[in-house]
Enzyme design. Sequence first.
Site, PDB file in Angstrom:
ATOM      1  N   THR A  33       0.841  -1.198   0.000  1.00 16.99           N
ATOM      2  CA  THR A  33       0.000   0.000   0.000  1.00 16.99           C
ATOM      3  C   THR A  33       0.875   1.247   0.000  1.00 16.99           C
ATOM      4  OG1 THR A  33      -1.731  -1.152   1.232  1.00 16.99           O
ATOM      5  CG2 THR A  33      -1.766   1.254   1.299  1.00 16.99           C
ATOM      6  N   GLY A  34       0.445   2.251  -0.748  1.00 18.40           N
ATOM      7  CA  GLY A  34       1.176   3.504  -0.775  1.00 18.40           C
ATOM      8  C   GLY A  34       1.378   3.998  -2.189  1.00 18.40           C
ATOM      9  N   ASP A  86       6.305  -3.946  -1.762  1.00 19.77           N
ATOM     10  CA  ASP A  86       5.746  -2.819  -1.027  1.00 19.77           C
ATOM     11  C   ASP A  86       6.816  -1.752  -0.857  1.00 19.77           C
ATOM     12  OD1 ASP A  86       3.923  -1.294   0.373  1.00 19.77           O
ATOM     13  OD2 ASP A  86       3.703  -2.688   2.048  1.00 19.77           O
ATOM     14  N   ASP A  89       8.573   3.778   4.487  1.00 24.71           N
ATOM     15  CA  ASP A  89       8.721   5.172   4.885  1.00 24.71           C
ATOM     16  C   ASP A  89      10.169   5.473   5.254  1.00 24.71           C
ATOM     17  OD1 ASP A  89       5.900   6.015   4.708  1.00 24.71           O
ATOM     18  OD2 ASP A  89       5.628   4.491   6.248  1.00 24.71           O
ATOM     19  N   GLY A 101       2.902   4.568   7.240  1.00 24.17           N
ATOM     20  CA  GLY A 101       2.447   5.941   7.089  1.00 24.17           C
ATOM     21  C   GLY A 101       1.043   6.021   6.511  1.00 24.17           C
ATOM     22  N   GLU A 108      -0.077  -5.340   6.016  1.00 26.16           N
ATOM     23  CA  GLU A 108       1.184  -5.454   5.273  1.00 26.16           C
ATOM     24  C   GLU A 108       2.069  -6.525   5.901  1.00 26.16           C
ATOM     25  OE1 GLU A 108       1.513  -0.825   3.688  1.00 26.16           O
ATOM     26  OE2 GLU A 108       2.560  -1.433   5.505  1.00 26.16           O
ATOM     27  N   LYS A 126      14.441   7.532   1.052  1.00 29.27           N
ATOM     28  CA  LYS A 126      13.955   6.709   2.159  1.00 29.27           C
ATOM     29  C   LYS A 126      15.075   5.952   2.873  1.00 29.27           C
ATOM     30  CE  LYS A 126       9.894   8.103   1.141  1.00 29.27           C
ATOM     31  NZ  LYS A 126       8.845   7.257   0.590  1.00 29.27           N
TER      32      LYS A 126
END
Length: 225
Positions: A33-34, A86, A89, A101, A108, A126
């Site tokens: 996700t993101g 994935d 952060d 985040g 996850e 990152k």
Amino acid sequence: MLTQQELKQQAADAALALIEPVLGPDVVIGVGTGSTADLFIDGLARYRGRLRGTVASSERSAARLAGHGLAVLDLNDVAAMPVYVDGADEIDARLHMIKGGGGALTREKIVASVARRFICIADESKLVERLGSFPLPVEVIPMARQAVARALAALGGQPRLREGYTTDNGNLILDVAGLQIDDAPGFEAAVNDLPGVVTCGLFARPGADVALLATQNGIRRLERP
């Protein structure tokens, strides 16, 4: 000079190239996700006829996958996955990460645990020497919010409730600032052992297997020793 969005696209494309050889009619791919994961999902749509389906770590990612015509499977119906892809952060040279985040840290972590390899995709910003500049997300049972916050403060953090946010699991997020995490596996275990914590956003037990970090000079690949 590449923009951050272009760097994210570069990382997503590198992950697609890495997973292409493992695709097949019985293969299921775990998807995170993101914003960087979104770009990976968009690219994965090109291969929808070459895999069985996907498992998503959030309702957001599930909707995006389904919108591209990719099958989204229940993890309970999947025995194994070759990879989970994935973002992060923060990530350090040992491939320990802070994630969550976007609030999907628990799912996850669950989906990643079923995959044989965790591929982290991120831009070079990152990569950090020490985790903790990005506030550590901690998913908590609502009735334990204050008790967990006091315990996190005792561990040296500055917890703050993520106002107006509820996870896909119906829980709350405490974002913990002010940390300098030298022993990520140990700190992950300590936080996860607090009564009322579902899980924290440290991914160090284990971390990623491979990191594909987009830089101005191409992809930098890191692998867990």
